[in-house]
Design an enzyme around this catalytic site. Structure first.
Site, PDB file in Angstrom:
ATOM      1  N   HIS A 221      42.296  13.174 -21.411  1.00 24.62           N
ATOM      2  CA  HIS A 221      43.106  12.464 -20.141  1.00 24.62           C
ATOM      3  C   HIS A 221      42.477  12.396 -18.704  1.00 24.62           C
ATOM      4  O   HIS A 221      41.809  13.474 -18.378  1.00 24.62           O
ATOM      5  CB  HIS A 221      44.537  13.273 -20.182  1.00 24.62           C
ATOM      6  CG  HIS A 221      45.511  12.792 -19.194  1.00 24.62           C
ATOM      7  ND1 HIS A 221      46.131  11.434 -19.309  1.00 24.62           N
ATOM      8  CD2 HIS A 221      45.795  13.053 -18.027  1.00 24.62           C
ATOM      9  CE1 HIS A 221      46.833  11.090 -18.201  1.00 24.62           C
ATOM     10  NE2 HIS A 221      46.808  12.091 -17.378  1.00 24.62           N
ATOM     11  N   SER A 222      42.649  11.226 -18.224  1.00 21.53           N
ATOM     12  CA  SER A 222      42.028  10.944 -16.868  1.00 21.53           C
ATOM     13  C   SER A 222      40.588  11.492 -16.985  1.00 21.53           C
ATOM     14  O   SER A 222      39.637  10.627 -17.744  1.00 21.53           O
ATOM     15  CB  SER A 222      43.019  11.914 -15.936  1.00 21.53           C
ATOM     16  OG  SER A 222      42.523  11.521 -14.592  1.00 21.53           O
ATOM     17  N   LEU A 223      40.058  12.279 -16.137  1.00 25.42           N
ATOM     18  CA  LEU A 223      38.454  12.729 -16.356  1.00 25.42           C
ATOM     19  C   LEU A 223      38.297  13.071 -17.572  1.00 25.42           C
ATOM     20  O   LEU A 223      37.072  12.674 -18.150  1.00 25.42           O
ATOM     21  CB  LEU A 223      38.363  14.213 -15.437  1.00 25.42           C
ATOM     22  CG  LEU A 223      37.312  14.937 -15.679  1.00 25.42           C
ATOM     23  CD1 LEU A 223      35.984  14.243 -15.168  1.00 25.42           C
ATOM     24  CD2 LEU A 223      37.526  16.470 -15.070  1.00 25.42           C
TER      25      LEU A 223
END
Length: 266
Positions: free
Chosen positions: A103-105
């Site tokens: 998720h995200s990074l």
């Protein structure tokens, strides 16, 4: 460590196991799902995912340096370098399929880990990228250059951290170095062109995520030569906390066809 086991501490956390699935031979019959946290996140963020998908999948989560029990270690502020260290920490997987969920990074990191593993001959069977624009899309983001209060204001705005934690000065003091390093890694990451992944990519995104536009999410399709699927949910950057049941259902369905068949025994 036997070759069919995945390395454990300090990088890799396996939260759940089940009777009959704790041995290395038993784990070798299941697809390995590696979960990669967001900026400022920790391995424990994925405990609900592990609970939902175990024991059908061998679910592990990565603990980055600089947080929780690794808080005395220096955080890594470069995604390619972090990807190399995670790939090395995974160690041998004994020929079984590996899937990545970030998720995200963690999504950008998952992409770079997938590239490394495929180059090393590991069977990467799927990449699940959540809450992150495609690697080839960049923005001029400089949150990591803000002062401490500016950095924390960004975290509060994204609503991914328990407000009670942000209200504890001692916890915040310990978390800030890792949080800043994570933001630096995410915001300075630049895609180096190369062959697309040969595994399918499934992208999860929120329809009100300030960090990812619909176009940026769809651009992940250029990074695979296999199937691509885009799933959009109501919500902001941390939409996944409200849609875990559907997302884990999709992960289970996507990985079921590649799960190795258990060998028969007397």
């Amino acid at each position: 460590m036997k070759s069919s086991q995945v390395a454990q501490e300090p990088w890799i956390r396996r939260f759940l196991s089940s009777p009959g699935a704790t041995s290395a031979p038993a784990r070798a019959q299941r697809t390995l799902l590696v979960c990669l946290p967001h900026a400022g996140g920790s391995a424990s963020f994925f405990f609900p995912v592990s609970r939902a998908l175990s024991p059908a999948l061998d679910v592990v989560a990565v603990q980055y340096p600089g947080r929780q029990d690794r808080r005395h270690e220096t955080p890594v502020d470069d995604i390619p370098e972090l990807a190399r260290q995670v790939a090395d920490a995974l160690g041998p997987v004994d020929g079984r399929p590996v899937a990545l969920f970030g998720h995200s990074l963690g999504a950008s990191l998952g992409f770079e880990i997938a590239r490394l593993l495929q180059a090393r001959g590991t069977d990467v069977c799927h990449l699940f990228a959540s809450g992150r624009r495609a690697p080839s899309r960049s923005r001029d983001e400089r949150v990591h250059l803000r002062d401490d209060e500016g950095l924390l204001a960004e975290v509060r705005e994204l609503s991914g951290t328990d407000p009670r934690i942000l209200g504890d000065p001692e916890v915040v003091r310990m978390a800030l170095p890792a949080l800043r390093a994570d933001y630096r890694a995410a915001e300075t990451y630049r895609y180096v062109p190369g062959p697309p992944l040969t595994c399918p990519i499934t992208v999860f995104t929120g329809d009100n995520d300030p960090k990812v536009s619909a176009d940026e999410a769809g651009a992940w399709s250029a990074h695979t030569s296999a199937e691509f699927d885009l799933r959009t949910y109501p919500g902001g950057h941390f939409f996944l906390t409200d849609h875990q049941a559907d997302m884990t259902r999709i992960i289970r369905e996507r990985l079921a066809p590649v799960a190795p068949q258990s060998s028969s025994s007397a």
